[in-house]
Design a protein around this motif. Structure first.
Motif, short mmCIF file in Angstrom:
data_model
loop_
_atom_site.label_atom_id
_atom_site.label_comp_id
_atom_site.label_asym_id
_atom_site.label_seq_id
_atom_site.Cartn_x
_atom_site.Cartn_y
_atom_site.Cartn_z
N LYS A 71 1.59 -2.52 5.37
CA LYS A 71 0.44 -3.39 5.63
C LYS A 71 0.85 -4.86 5.59
O LYS A 71 0.43 -5.65 6.43
CB LYS A 71 -0.68 -3.09 4.62
CG LYS A 71 -2.02 -3.62 5.05
CD LYS A 71 -3.15 -3.04 4.22
CE LYS A 71 -4.47 -3.54 4.75
NZ LYS A 71 -5.59 -3.05 4.00
N GLU A 72 1.69 -5.22 4.63
CA GLU A 72 2.14 -6.61 4.51
C GLU A 72 3.10 -6.98 5.65
O GLU A 72 2.94 -8.04 6.27
CB GLU A 72 2.85 -6.79 3.17
CG GLU A 72 3.33 -8.21 2.92
CD GLU A 72 4.01 -8.34 1.57
OE1 GLU A 72 5.11 -8.92 1.55
OE2 GLU A 72 3.45 -7.86 0.57
N ASN A 73 4.07 -6.13 5.94
CA ASN A 73 5.05 -6.43 6.99
C ASN A 73 4.42 -6.53 8.38
O ASN A 73 4.90 -7.26 9.23
CB ASN A 73 6.16 -5.38 7.01
CG ASN A 73 7.07 -5.48 5.81
OD1 ASN A 73 7.07 -6.48 5.08
ND2 ASN A 73 7.84 -4.44 5.58
N GLU A 74 3.36 -5.78 8.59
CA GLU A 74 2.68 -5.78 9.89
C GLU A 74 1.54 -6.81 9.95
O GLU A 74 0.86 -6.89 10.96
CB GLU A 74 2.13 -4.39 10.21
CG GLU A 74 3.20 -3.32 10.32
CD GLU A 74 4.11 -3.52 11.51
OE1 GLU A 74 3.63 -3.98 12.57
OE2 GLU A 74 5.31 -3.21 11.39
N ASN A 75 1.34 -7.55 8.87
CA ASN A 75 0.25 -8.54 8.79
C ASN A 75 -1.08 -7.93 9.21
O ASN A 75 -1.83 -8.51 10.00
CB ASN A 75 0.55 -9.77 9.66
CG ASN A 75 1.65 -10.61 9.07
OD1 ASN A 75 1.80 -10.69 7.86
ND2 ASN A 75 2.43 -11.24 9.94
N ARG A 112 1.61 -0.30 1.05
CA ARG A 112 1.43 -1.75 0.85
C ARG A 112 2.47 -2.55 1.63
O ARG A 112 2.17 -3.57 2.24
CB ARG A 112 1.51 -2.11 -0.63
CG ARG A 112 0.27 -1.74 -1.41
CD ARG A 112 0.33 -2.28 -2.85
NE ARG A 112 -0.79 -1.83 -3.60
CZ ARG A 112 -0.82 -0.74 -4.37
NH1 ARG A 112 0.27 0.00 -4.51
NH2 ARG A 112 -1.92 -0.39 -5.01
N LYS A 113 3.70 -2.06 1.63
CA LYS A 113 4.79 -2.74 2.34
C LYS A 113 4.52 -2.77 3.85
O LYS A 113 4.69 -3.79 4.50
CB LYS A 113 6.11 -2.01 2.05
CG LYS A 113 7.34 -2.75 2.50
CD LYS A 113 8.62 -1.95 2.24
CE LYS A 113 8.83 -1.76 0.76
NZ LYS A 113 10.12 -1.06 0.48
N ASP A 171 -4.92 -6.68 9.08
CA ASP A 171 -6.18 -7.25 8.62
C ASP A 171 -6.61 -6.59 7.31
O ASP A 171 -6.45 -5.38 7.12
CB ASP A 171 -7.24 -7.01 9.70
CG ASP A 171 -8.52 -7.77 9.45
OD1 ASP A 171 -9.06 -7.69 8.34
OD2 ASP A 171 -8.98 -8.45 10.39
N SER A 172 -7.17 -7.36 6.42
CA SER A 172 -7.63 -6.83 5.14
C SER A 172 -8.78 -5.85 5.30
O SER A 172 -9.10 -5.10 4.38
CB SER A 172 -8.04 -7.98 4.20
OG SER A 172 -9.13 -8.68 4.76
#
Length: 149
Positions: A58-62, A55-56, A64-65
Motif C-alpha cells: 500500500k505504501e510503495n504503490e501510494n 502495508r508495504k 489511497d487511504s
C-alpha cells in the motif's frame, strides 16, 4: 440411426441445476456448494508477515487511504474456487473485519467460504507470496490459489 444435434442453449440449460440443492444463492455464491455454520467473530486472520507485506504494498504503490484490503472468492481454478486478494473501495454491502490493525472488507456472500481463513506471506527460499489456510476447504490445488468445499 439419426444423430440429434443439440442446441448450445439446451446443453447449457441441462448443466444448470435450478432446484437449489447444491447452491446457497441467498447467502453464498450461485452455483457453488453451500457452506453452513456461524461466522467467527474474527473470520479473516492475517499473520504478522502478511500484514507487513500488505502495508508495504500500500505504501510503495501510494494507494489511497480509502482503499481497503478485499478478500474474495470466485469460480475457477483447478479446484473450483479461487482466492482473490486486492485493494478496493468499500461498498455499502461489504462487511469490515480487522486483523493486525488492517481493515479487511468482504462481501457477505463470500464470508461463508472464507470463515476462519488465515492469510500468510512466507518469504523464504522455498515459498514466496500470499498463502491461504482455509478450514472450509475440502481440497486445494498444489499452488494453494484455489480450493473446493
Amino acid at each position: 440411426m439419426a444423430v440429434r444435434e443439440e442446441n448450445l442453449d439446451d446443453v447449457i440449460s441441462s448443466l444448470i441445476d435450478d432446484d437449489g440443492d447444491d447452491t446457497n444463492e441467498a447467502n453464498g455464491l450461485p452455483g457453488f456448494p453451500e457452506v453452513s455454520g456461524e461466522v467467527d467473530e474474527h473470520p479473516i486472520t492475517l499473520t504478522d508477515r502478511a500484514a507487513i507485506q500488505i502495508r508495504k504494498i500500500k505504501e510503495n504503490e501510494n494507494l489511497d487511504s480509502e482503499l481497503y484490503l478485499r478478500v474474495a472468492v470466485e469460480g475457477g481454478g483447478c479446484s473450483g474456487l479461487s482466492y482473490k486478494l486486492g485493494f478496493d473501495i468499500k461498498t455499502d454491502d461489504d462487511d469490515i473485519y480487522e486483523s493486525h490493525g488492517l481493515e479487511v472488507i468482504v462481501d457477505p456472500k463470500h464470508i461463508i467460504y472464507l470463515n476462519g481463513i488465515t492469510i500468510d506471506y512466507p518469504d523464504g527460499l522455498d515459498a514466496r507470496g500470499f498463502t491461504f489456510e482455509n478450514p472450509n476447504a475440502s481440497e486445494a490445488c498444489g499452488c494453494g490459489s484455489s480450493f473446493a468445499v
